[in-house]
Design a protein around this motif. Structure first.
Motif, mmCIF file in Angstrom:
data_model
loop_
_atom_site.group_PDB
_atom_site.id
_atom_site.type_symbol
_atom_site.label_atom_id
_atom_site.label_comp_id
_atom_site.label_asym_id
_atom_site.label_seq_id
_atom_site.Cartn_x
_atom_site.Cartn_y
_atom_site.Cartn_z
ATOM 1 N N GLY A 169 0.720 -1.245 -0.136
ATOM 2 C CA GLY A 169 -0.137 -0.104 0.002
ATOM 3 C C GLY A 169 0.442 1.469 0.220
ATOM 4 O O GLY A 169 0.351 2.399 -0.149
ATOM 5 N N MET A 170 2.240 1.191 0.288
ATOM 6 C CA MET A 170 3.097 2.263 0.209
ATOM 7 C C MET A 170 2.714 3.386 1.166
ATOM 8 O O MET A 170 2.776 4.491 1.182
ATOM 9 C CB MET A 170 3.154 3.171 -1.172
ATOM 10 C CG MET A 170 3.916 2.202 -2.154
ATOM 11 S SD MET A 170 5.321 1.775 -1.718
ATOM 12 C CE MET A 170 6.316 3.658 -1.966
ATOM 13 N N MET A 171 2.263 2.926 2.413
ATOM 14 C CA MET A 171 2.033 3.740 3.753
ATOM 15 C C MET A 171 3.081 4.189 4.407
ATOM 16 O O MET A 171 4.198 2.955 4.377
ATOM 17 C CB MET A 171 1.026 3.252 4.458
ATOM 18 C CG MET A 171 -0.324 3.146 4.051
ATOM 19 S SD MET A 171 -1.303 4.618 3.579
ATOM 20 C CE MET A 171 -1.352 4.224 2.016
ATOM 21 N N ILE A 192 9.106 -10.422 5.703
ATOM 22 C CA ILE A 192 8.095 -9.333 4.928
ATOM 23 C C ILE A 192 8.766 -9.135 3.733
ATOM 24 O O ILE A 192 10.021 -8.705 3.724
ATOM 25 C CB ILE A 192 8.018 -8.186 5.802
ATOM 26 C CG1 ILE A 192 7.290 -8.433 7.259
ATOM 27 C CG2 ILE A 192 7.292 -7.103 4.972
ATOM 28 C CD1 ILE A 192 7.284 -7.207 8.211
ATOM 29 N N MET A 193 8.094 -9.294 2.441
ATOM 30 C CA MET A 193 8.601 -8.763 1.439
ATOM 31 C C MET A 193 7.951 -7.287 0.988
ATOM 32 O O MET A 193 6.725 -7.463 0.827
ATOM 33 C CB MET A 193 8.259 -9.611 0.220
ATOM 34 C CG MET A 193 8.645 -9.045 -1.206
ATOM 35 S SD MET A 193 8.425 -10.022 -2.708
ATOM 36 C CE MET A 193 9.588 -11.182 -2.662
ATOM 37 N N SER A 194 8.718 -6.332 1.254
ATOM 38 C CA SER A 194 7.989 -5.050 0.877
ATOM 39 C C SER A 194 7.848 -4.432 -0.425
ATOM 40 O O SER A 194 8.902 -4.634 -1.151
ATOM 41 C CB SER A 194 8.778 -3.828 1.840
ATOM 42 O OG SER A 194 8.256 -2.606 1.729
ATOM 43 N N TYR A 195 6.617 -4.065 -0.792
ATOM 44 C CA TYR A 195 6.673 -2.986 -2.200
ATOM 45 C C TYR A 195 7.290 -1.702 -1.787
ATOM 46 O O TYR A 195 6.802 -0.910 -1.479
ATOM 47 C CB TYR A 195 5.315 -3.101 -2.624
ATOM 48 C CG TYR A 195 4.595 -4.275 -3.081
ATOM 49 C CD1 TYR A 195 3.780 -4.104 -4.309
ATOM 50 C CD2 TYR A 195 4.185 -5.263 -2.194
ATOM 51 C CE1 TYR A 195 3.130 -5.207 -4.999
ATOM 52 C CE2 TYR A 195 3.420 -6.474 -2.907
ATOM 53 C CZ TYR A 195 2.835 -6.289 -4.144
ATOM 54 O OH TYR A 195 2.164 -7.372 -4.442
ATOM 55 N N ALA A 196 8.740 -1.886 -1.812
ATOM 56 C CA ALA A 196 9.343 -0.655 -1.438
ATOM 57 C C ALA A 196 9.218 0.439 -2.336
ATOM 58 O O ALA A 196 9.451 1.722 -1.910
ATOM 59 C CB ALA A 196 10.957 -1.078 -0.965
ATOM 60 N N ALA A 197 9.439 0.148 -3.449
ATOM 61 C CA ALA A 197 9.370 1.201 -4.711
ATOM 62 C C ALA A 197 8.199 0.839 -5.466
ATOM 63 O O ALA A 197 8.568 0.101 -6.512
ATOM 64 C CB ALA A 197 10.700 1.211 -5.218
ATOM 65 N N LYS A 198 7.055 1.367 -5.323
ATOM 66 C CA LYS A 198 5.767 1.142 -6.152
ATOM 67 C C LYS A 198 5.438 2.327 -6.423
ATOM 68 O O LYS A 198 4.929 3.394 -6.007
ATOM 69 C CB LYS A 198 4.953 0.295 -5.226
ATOM 70 C CG LYS A 198 3.531 0.133 -5.996
ATOM 71 C CD LYS A 198 2.458 -0.416 -5.061
ATOM 72 C CE LYS A 198 1.193 -0.978 -5.923
ATOM 73 N NZ LYS A 198 0.132 -1.389 -5.083
ATOM 74 N N TYR A 199 5.460 2.574 -8.002
ATOM 75 C CA TYR A 199 5.160 3.701 -8.543
ATOM 76 C C TYR A 199 3.508 3.692 -9.048
ATOM 77 O O TYR A 199 2.861 2.844 -9.315
ATOM 78 C CB TYR A 199 5.778 3.647 -9.856
ATOM 79 C CG TYR A 199 7.467 4.106 -9.596
ATOM 80 C CD1 TYR A 199 7.777 5.234 -9.704
ATOM 81 C CD2 TYR A 199 8.332 3.133 -9.415
ATOM 82 C CE1 TYR A 199 9.366 5.913 -9.480
ATOM 83 C CE2 TYR A 199 9.692 3.337 -9.062
ATOM 84 C CZ TYR A 199 10.098 4.680 -9.098
ATOM 85 O OH TYR A 199 11.503 4.934 -8.676
ATOM 86 N N ALA A 200 3.433 4.828 -9.116
ATOM 87 C CA ALA A 200 1.823 5.291 -9.570
ATOM 88 C C ALA A 200 1.960 4.956 -11.133
ATOM 89 O O ALA A 200 1.976 5.918 -12.047
ATOM 90 C CB ALA A 200 1.351 6.604 -9.228
ATOM 91 N N SER A 201 1.794 3.875 -11.694
ATOM 92 C CA SER A 201 1.767 3.482 -12.816
ATOM 93 C C SER A 201 0.626 3.277 -13.683
ATOM 94 O O SER A 201 -0.311 2.755 -13.298
ATOM 95 C CB SER A 201 2.894 2.221 -13.145
ATOM 96 O OG SER A 201 2.938 1.767 -14.412
ATOM 97 N N GLN A 224 1.516 6.489 -4.033
ATOM 98 C CA GLN A 224 2.331 5.738 -4.679
ATOM 99 C C GLN A 224 3.308 6.764 -5.396
ATOM 100 O O GLN A 224 2.986 7.982 -5.451
ATOM 101 C CB GLN A 224 1.584 4.876 -5.916
ATOM 102 C CG GLN A 224 0.576 3.630 -5.245
ATOM 103 C CD GLN A 224 0.071 3.025 -6.367
ATOM 104 O OE1 GLN A 224 -0.031 3.439 -7.582
ATOM 105 N NE2 GLN A 224 -0.741 2.096 -5.985
ATOM 106 N N MET A 225 4.648 6.191 -5.760
ATOM 107 C CA MET A 225 5.779 7.257 -6.309
ATOM 108 C C MET A 225 5.400 7.747 -7.705
ATOM 109 O O MET A 225 4.806 7.030 -8.505
ATOM 110 C CB MET A 225 6.944 6.360 -6.092
ATOM 111 C CG MET A 225 7.273 5.867 -4.852
ATOM 112 S SD MET A 225 8.836 5.009 -4.911
ATOM 113 C CE MET A 225 9.976 5.934 -5.816
ATOM 114 N N ASP A 226 6.187 8.795 -7.780
ATOM 115 C CA ASP A 226 5.970 9.481 -9.092
ATOM 116 C C ASP A 226 6.862 8.672 -10.082
ATOM 117 O O ASP A 226 8.089 8.550 -9.642
ATOM 118 C CB ASP A 226 6.279 11.050 -8.698
ATOM 119 C CG ASP A 226 6.334 11.808 -10.339
ATOM 120 O OD1 ASP A 226 6.384 11.239 -11.449
ATOM 121 O OD2 ASP A 226 6.465 13.114 -10.080
#
Length: 327
Positions: A169-171, A192-201, A224-226
């Motif tokens: 969720g990128m919180m 834990i496998m984090s969605y560490a770099a999840k972009y607003a894609s 989510q990331m730019d």
């Protein structure tokens, strides 16, 4: 200098090319996503993702057995509940669809690693990844109250038998909140496998059909990331590592191989790449129209993810790739 140095010498024979190949895809690298729905005997193809299905739990178990027999070590489960609400009840309830699917798979195929998506968007009636202010139509999620929900969700998934928790969720602070909740509940050894770099894609479109998780209003750009940012990904992974992440994910993969490389260079943790739905559907569309050779394009792409630094690849092509590798 030429003619003394001729790089083509090492390309002259198929076996020689194999001997000096720098990156190799194996089934050990693959994780196969599955979408669980309530009911029985259901296998509903996702129109925007040929070959991908929403599956009832009995069908999920059949798929899990096939995946294991193909030598793929892991699946990741996503859930589509009957009912959605503002509390994302289906995400953290002990009788939630992912919880029931996890238990069923672990009972049927105990050696298959079951990873679970720990997010809320599939379970909220607004399609966002957490709590919203009453009356807010912008999609700006309330970060800190959402962390409690994510902790509850992770613990319920752990109780169901999950082998890996994968929060997406990128919180801010979500890894720490989940780690604390798991540890308090006695699951100190659960990674834990984090969605560490999840972009607003824009590449997520077909997934939102599969998971029925499209936002009802606004978008997810406040959390989510730019897509324009690279250094920010390194900041995100540093925070997640400090909070207790055991593995890191970059999502999407195809347009973000530079990010995969930078993340791999910055950490000793395993790095996963998510070959997302839009990437899959583009290849499928091209192959179905006879424009490309599906096997060659898929294997070239998966190899590129490995070359960029990915240790693991979540991909809807996993079963096909396993068959091609076997042959």
């Amino acid at each position: 200098m030429f003619p003394i140095h001729r790089p083509r010498r090492l390309r002259s024979h198929p076996q020689l090319r194999r001997m000096v190949r720098e990156n190799i895809v194996t089934t050990n690298d693959l994780i196969y996503p599955l979408f669980a729905v309530p009911g029985e005997g259901i296998a509903q193809e996702v129109k925007s993702m040929p070959g991908v299905y929403q599956l009832s739990i009995d069908k999920i178990v059949e798929e899990a057995k096939e995946v294991y027999d193909l030598g793929i070590p892991s699946i990741i489960l996503f859930g589509i509940p009957d009912d959605k609400d503002g509390e994302a009840t289906g995400a953290w309830h002990d009788c939630g669809i992912v919880q029931k699917a996890t238990t069923a798979v672990k009972e049927a195929v105990p050696d298959l690693i079951v990873m679970v998506d720990t997010c809320l968007c599939e379970y909220t009636n607004h399609g966002h990844c957490g709590y919203l202010e009453v009356g807010d139509l912008t999609g700006r999620v309330l970060n800190d109250p959402t962390l409690e929900l994510l902790g509850k969700t992770a613990v319920s998934q752990a109780k169901a038998g999950a082998d890996i928790i994968a929060p997406s969720g990128m919180m801010d602070g979500f890894v720490q909140a989940i780690r604390a909740a798991l540890d308090k509940a006695g699951y100190q050894d659960l990674p834990i496998m984090s969605y560490a770099a999840k972009y607003a894609s824009a590449y997520y479109g077909p997934f939102r059909d599969a998971a029925e998780s499209a936002p009802q209003f606004g978008d997810r750009r406040t959390y989510q990331m730019d897509p324009a940012n690279g250094r920010e990904a390194l900041k995100e992974i540093e925070l997640d590592i400090a909070e207790g992440a055991d593995m890191l994910m970059v999502k999407p993969a195809l347009a973000y191989m530079d990010i995969i490389w930078r993340v791999k260079e910055a950490t000793h943790l395993p790095v996963a790449a998510y070959n997302v739905s839009g990437e899959y559907s583009m290849v499928k569309a091209g192959a179905l129209n006879g424009w490309i050779d599906e096997e060659k394009v898929v294997m070239e792409t998966l190899t590129a993810f490995k070359r960029s630094g990915a240790d693991l690849i979540l991909t809807y092509h996993a079963k096909d790739a396993a068959r091609w590798l076997a042959n």
